[in-house]
Write a protein that holds these residues in place. Sequence first.
Motif, PDB file in Angstrom:
ATOM      1  N   MET A 109       0.832  -1.199   0.000  1.00  0.00           N
ATOM      2  CA  MET A 109       0.000   0.000   0.000  1.00  0.00           C
ATOM      3  C   MET A 109       0.871   1.256   0.000  1.00  0.00           C
ATOM      4  O   MET A 109       0.612   2.206  -0.740  1.00  0.00           O
ATOM      5  CB  MET A 109      -0.925  -0.001   1.219  1.00  0.00           C
ATOM      6  CG  MET A 109      -1.894   1.164   1.259  1.00  0.00           C
ATOM      7  SD  MET A 109      -3.049   1.072   2.644  1.00  0.00           S
ATOM      8  CE  MET A 109      -1.958   1.447   4.015  1.00  0.00           C
ATOM      9  N   ASP A 110       1.928   1.247   0.807  1.00  0.00           N
ATOM     10  CA  ASP A 110       2.764   2.433   0.897  1.00  0.00           C
ATOM     11  C   ASP A 110       3.422   2.770  -0.448  1.00  0.00           C
ATOM     12  O   ASP A 110       3.625   3.943  -0.774  1.00  0.00           O
ATOM     13  CB  ASP A 110       3.847   2.235   1.959  1.00  0.00           C
ATOM     14  CG  ASP A 110       3.274   2.212   3.370  1.00  0.00           C
ATOM     15  OD1 ASP A 110       2.082   2.539   3.524  1.00  0.00           O
ATOM     16  OD2 ASP A 110       4.002   1.853   4.303  1.00  0.00           O
ATOM     17  N   LEU A 111       3.743   1.755  -1.231  1.00  0.00           N
ATOM     18  CA  LEU A 111       4.419   1.975  -2.501  1.00  0.00           C
ATOM     19  C   LEU A 111       3.521   2.628  -3.542  1.00  0.00           C
ATOM     20  O   LEU A 111       4.000   3.065  -4.588  1.00  0.00           O
ATOM     21  CB  LEU A 111       4.964   0.645  -3.046  1.00  0.00           C
ATOM     22  CG  LEU A 111       6.100   0.018  -2.227  1.00  0.00           C
ATOM     23  CD1 LEU A 111       6.487  -1.346  -2.808  1.00  0.00           C
ATOM     24  CD2 LEU A 111       7.317   0.942  -2.189  1.00  0.00           C
ATOM     25  N   THR A 112       2.213   2.702  -3.271  1.00  0.00           N
ATOM     26  CA  THR A 112       1.304   3.348  -4.229  1.00  0.00           C
ATOM     27  C   THR A 112       1.179   4.849  -3.981  1.00  0.00           C
ATOM     28  O   THR A 112       0.472   5.537  -4.717  1.00  0.00           O
ATOM     29  CB  THR A 112      -0.108   2.731  -4.155  1.00  0.00           C
ATOM     30  OG1 THR A 112      -0.697   3.059  -2.876  1.00  0.00           O
ATOM     31  CG2 THR A 112      -0.071   1.224  -4.333  1.00  0.00           C
ATOM     32  N   ARG A 113       1.839   5.367  -2.956  1.00  0.00           N
ATOM     33  CA  ARG A 113       1.607   6.769  -2.563  1.00  0.00           C
ATOM     34  C   ARG A 113       1.858   7.757  -3.706  1.00  0.00           C
ATOM     35  O   ARG A 113       1.045   8.659  -3.944  1.00  0.00           O
ATOM     36  CB  ARG A 113       2.472   7.128  -1.353  1.00  0.00           C
ATOM     37  CG  ARG A 113       2.254   8.560  -0.901  1.00  0.00           C
ATOM     38  CD  ARG A 113       2.838   8.834   0.463  1.00  0.00           C
ATOM     39  NE  ARG A 113       2.566  10.210   0.877  1.00  0.00           N
ATOM     40  CZ  ARG A 113       2.651  10.651   2.125  1.00  0.00           C
ATOM     41  NH1 ARG A 113       2.997   9.815   3.088  1.00  0.00           N
ATOM     42  NH2 ARG A 113       2.392  11.911   2.419  1.00  0.00           N
TER      43      ARG A 113
END
Length: 354
Positions: free
Chosen positions: A1-5
């Motif tokens: 999820m964090d990598l989609t920021r």
Amino acid sequence: MDLTRDQVEAAVRALRPDMFDFAYWVPEMAKEYRVTSVLYSVVSATAIAHDLSPGSELGVPPPGYPSSKVLFRAHDAHALSSLSIFYKRLYHRMTTGLMNCDIISMRTCQEVEGKFCDYIARQYQRKVLLTGPMLPDPEKSRPLEDQWSSWLAGFRQSSVVFCALGSQITLERDQFQELCLGMELTGLPFLLAVKPPKGAKTIQEALPEGFEERVKGRRVVWGEWVQQPLILAHPSVGCFVSHCGFGSMWESLMSDCQIVMLPFLGDQILNTKLMTEELEVSVEVPREETGWFSKESLSAAIISVMDKDSELGSLVKRNHAKLKEILVSPGLLTSYTDKFVEALQNLLNDTNLE
């Protein structure tokens, strides 16, 4: 999820949406682009209030917590290890989102979790909007599969025990076998839908010795997905043994079945306490000192609600029927959806005026 920021930020910058759903870093991003952020929680308000209030400690109710019944007990120690992992990995993320979002919304209703929703609103000083349980319309779902409708039709009304423990729970082999033997010990017909236990590729290879022959015809152990709401609605099903995940909790409330709880994870424990001790619509399977259940305790819990002469069974059945009557009253649940949409529209209008 964090990598989609970065990708999410690019989309927000380009599209300027009216509102945005929840990841813990979204509220911060949303404020930068003057977008309203709404955290939509699909777990119970009970669990949020107990475990995600500011200053919460592992397994300990926070100050002002609104219930003396919906709490962890000494025999719930088996769930605290999973809760400890949650605290280490996700507590900061979840509370950051709750503290920074503009609005909190929850998949619940006042009639079941009202005081917990009010507590969350006070703790986070945010408006809390409720959507109701958001259950699918049964009239628009596919019919129950023939293999189950035909099998269930062979039993008298309200005689079958249906047990399902959700997609998250994978039992140890010995506990899977204890579950099978406990269901057998009731002497009642049953449908047991669980994943194969750890170390087993199939249900069949893990069954207790001689079990298949003993239960042939009247009992089924199934290792794949089933149409849970439709099975609960079948007139032959009289008892639901559940892990008390939040979705299953609502499905049990909307059924006519007696409810037996066998929780494993932290939020399931609190949901169970809400159902069993606060609302008194179900019973919980007692745990051994080890934290595990025995076949005898499982069987006794089921029989305690299925015996037509049982005082406990009569009590939870009456309370369940009263609560269900409220929940299915015409327009109640759809009004939650309508009010939620109206509240969002009003919020957008207010934002646009600013």
